[in-house]
Design a protein around this motif. Structure first.
Motif, PDB file in Angstrom:
ATOM      1  N   ILE A 179       0.808  -1.226   0.000  1.00 45.97           N
ATOM      2  CA  ILE A 179       0.000   0.000   0.000  1.00 45.97           C
ATOM      3  C   ILE A 179       0.841   1.275   0.000  1.00 45.97           C
ATOM      4  N   GLY A 180       2.158   1.131   0.136  1.00 50.87           N
ATOM      5  CA  GLY A 180       3.027   2.296   0.078  1.00 50.87           C
ATOM      6  C   GLY A 180       3.275   2.924   1.442  1.00 50.87           C
ATOM      7  N   VAL A 181       4.335   3.728   1.505  1.00 52.48           N
ATOM      8  CA  VAL A 181       4.733   4.344   2.762  1.00 52.48           C
ATOM      9  C   VAL A 181       3.704   5.360   3.240  1.00 52.48           C
ATOM     10  N   GLY A 182       3.227   6.205   2.304  1.00 47.91           N
ATOM     11  CA  GLY A 182       2.289   7.250   2.691  1.00 47.91           C
ATOM     12  C   GLY A 182       1.012   6.704   3.301  1.00 47.91           C
ATOM     13  N   ARG A 183       0.410   5.712   2.652  1.00 49.44           N
ATOM     14  CA  ARG A 183      -0.834   5.115   3.149  1.00 49.44           C
ATOM     15  C   ARG A 183      -0.590   4.411   4.479  1.00 49.44           C
ATOM     16  N   THR A 184       0.554   3.752   4.598  1.00 49.80           N
ATOM     17  CA  THR A 184       0.872   3.059   5.839  1.00 49.80           C
ATOM     18  C   THR A 184       1.008   4.044   7.001  1.00 49.80           C
ATOM     19  N   LEU A 185       1.734   5.143   6.763  1.00 50.72           N
ATOM     20  CA  LEU A 185       1.905   6.146   7.814  1.00 50.72           C
ATOM     21  C   LEU A 185       0.570   6.773   8.199  1.00 50.72           C
ATOM     22  N   LEU A 186      -0.289   6.997   7.216  1.00 50.21           N
ATOM     23  CA  LEU A 186      -1.630   7.525   7.512  1.00 50.21           C
ATOM     24  C   LEU A 186      -2.404   6.549   8.382  1.00 50.21           C
ATOM     25  N   ASN A 187      -2.322   5.274   8.038  1.00 49.32           N
ATOM     26  CA  ASN A 187      -2.995   4.256   8.853  1.00 49.32           C
ATOM     27  C   ASN A 187      -2.452   4.239  10.275  1.00 49.32           C
ATOM     28  N   CYS A 188      -1.139   4.415  10.417  1.00 50.44           N
ATOM     29  CA  CYS A 188      -0.525   4.443  11.750  1.00 50.44           C
ATOM     30  C   CYS A 188      -1.032   5.627  12.560  1.00 50.44           C
ATOM     31  N   VAL A 189      -1.154   6.777  11.906  1.00 51.69           N
ATOM     32  CA  VAL A 189      -1.679   7.966  12.592  1.00 51.69           C
ATOM     33  C   VAL A 189      -3.113   7.725  13.038  1.00 51.69           C
ATOM     34  N   LEU A 190      -3.912   7.127  12.169  1.00 54.79           N
ATOM     35  CA  LEU A 190      -5.303   6.832  12.517  1.00 54.79           C
ATOM     36  C   LEU A 190      -5.392   5.841  13.663  1.00 54.79           C
ATOM     37  N   ILE A 191      -4.524   4.830  13.639  1.00 57.53           N
ATOM     38  CA  ILE A 191      -4.511   3.839  14.709  1.00 57.53           C
ATOM     39  C   ILE A 191      -4.102   4.487  16.029  1.00 57.53           C
ATOM     40  N   ALA A 192      -3.063   5.324  16.000  1.00 56.09           N
ATOM     41  CA  ALA A 192      -2.620   6.014  17.212  1.00 56.09           C
ATOM     42  C   ALA A 192      -3.720   6.918  17.757  1.00 56.09           C
ATOM     43  N   ALA A 193      -4.424   7.618  16.841  1.00 55.75           N
ATOM     44  CA  ALA A 193      -5.527   8.480  17.271  1.00 55.75           C
ATOM     45  C   ALA A 193      -6.646   7.653  17.895  1.00 55.75           C
ATOM     46  N   LEU A 194      -6.907   6.474  17.325  1.00 59.62           N
ATOM     47  CA  LEU A 194      -7.932   5.596  17.884  1.00 59.62           C
ATOM     48  C   LEU A 194      -7.549   5.143  19.284  1.00 59.62           C
ATOM     49  N   PHE A 195      -6.288   4.770  19.457  1.00 55.17           N
ATOM     50  CA  PHE A 195      -5.807   4.366  20.777  1.00 55.17           C
ATOM     51  C   PHE A 195      -5.962   5.490  21.794  1.00 55.17           C
ATOM     52  N   LEU A 196      -5.497   6.674  21.409  1.00 53.64           N
ATOM     53  CA  LEU A 196      -5.564   7.809  22.323  1.00 53.64           C
ATOM     54  C   LEU A 196      -7.010   8.155  22.650  1.00 53.64           C
ATOM     55  N   GLY A 197      -7.872   8.114  21.639  1.00 56.45           N
ATOM     56  CA  GLY A 197      -9.282   8.410  21.860  1.00 56.45           C
ATOM     57  C   GLY A 197      -9.948   7.399  22.786  1.00 56.45           C
ATOM     58  N   LEU A 198      -9.650   6.126  22.571  1.00 60.27           N
ATOM     59  CA  LEU A 198     -10.236   5.089  23.423  1.00 60.27           C
ATOM     60  C   LEU A 198      -9.710   5.179  24.847  1.00 60.27           C
ATOM     61  N   ALA A 199      -8.411   5.492  25.003  1.00 55.43           N
ATOM     62  CA  ALA A 199      -7.847   5.636  26.341  1.00 55.43           C
ATOM     63  C   ALA A 199      -8.488   6.807  27.072  1.00 55.43           C
ATOM     64  N   GLY A 200      -8.663   7.932  26.375  1.00 53.18           N
ATOM     65  CA  GLY A 200      -9.328   9.077  26.974  1.00 53.18           C
ATOM     66  C   GLY A 200     -10.774   8.780  27.315  1.00 53.18           C
ATOM     67  N   THR A 201     -11.451   8.045  26.448  1.00 50.97           N
ATOM     68  CA  THR A 201     -12.833   7.649  26.715  1.00 50.97           C
ATOM     69  C   THR A 201     -12.919   6.742  27.931  1.00 50.97           C
ATOM     70  N   ALA A 202     -11.941   5.838  28.062  1.00 48.53           N
ATOM     71  CA  ALA A 202     -11.907   4.948  29.221  1.00 48.53           C
ATOM     72  C   ALA A 202     -11.735   5.736  30.507  1.00 48.53           C
TER      73      ALA A 202
END
Length: 218
Positions: A179-202
């Protein structure tokens, strides 16, 4: 049956299911019955290494550890709080991603399919419901948020660093070669944001649930 007793039974079942699923999945790999990545002709040792590389496996392992600490009443320290928060967020992400983007492989044997559903659906559901219904409460604090994110961020970094070396990635949304470096890095940012959001929600939900319980007990 009192709520604390029911909660203890619930956490026990969660612990047992997680351990059984983890052990059974590894046993299937060692017996040659299961190939986690059917597109690569990997040897047995590589399959075992891949087993421990999956986020699903690691999150289920952390769930088992956190359940063990609860059952042993070792919950009054930061280590437990961090492990509990990391496992809760990790297993929730596991359940969400599996439901949305990772259907079971059509190549799975019956045993592999059972393990897949236990690790991706049953354990996440048991963990989340158990946390909401039985707690323990007041175990999520602001100072625990960043330490709890060390594991998932470390997993992302290690996965991306090791991927080009072994020419394998555990999930398609991290496969740089496809999928390429750019798409992978975007996915990583989205995953990190999901983690942070879920932790804050918890953190928010833990306080609300604790307040609700205090109101009911008053």
């Amino acid at each position: 049956m009192t709520k604390p007793v029911l909660g203890r039974y619930w956490h026990t079942v969660t612990f047992v299911v997680a351990v059984v699923a983890l052990v059974l999945q590894l046993a299937l790999i060692l017996s040659g019955d299961n190939i986690l990545d059917s597109t690569a002709a990997a040897g047995r040792a590589e399959q075992v290494r891949r087993y421990f590389s999956y986020f699903t496996i690691q999150s289920n392992f952390l769930v088992a550890v956190s359940m063990f600490l609860i059952l042993r009443d070792r919950t009054d320290n930061q280590l437990f709080r961090v492990v509990r928060l990391a496992s809760l967020v990790g297993i929730t992400v596991t359940g969400i991603v599996a439901f949305v983007a990772l259907p079971p492989s059509p190549n799975y044997t019956t045993g592999s399919l059972v393990c897949d559903r236990l690790l991706h659906i049953v354990v996440p559901a048991l963990t989340f419901i158990g946390w909401v219904a039985f707690g323990p409460r007041d175990r999520v604090r602001r100072e625990d948020l960043l330490p709890a994110l060390i594991w998932p961020v470390g997993w992302l970094v290690a996965t991306l660093a090791l991927g080009p070396v072994v020419d394998w990635y555990p999930y398609p949304f991290l496969n740089v070669s496809q999928i390429g470096v750019g798409r992978t890095l975007l996915n990583c940012v989205l995953i990190a944001a999901l983690f942070l959001g879920l932790a804050g929600t918890a953190l928010w939900a833990d306080r609300r649930l604790d307040s609700a319980r205090a109101t009911m007990d008053a």
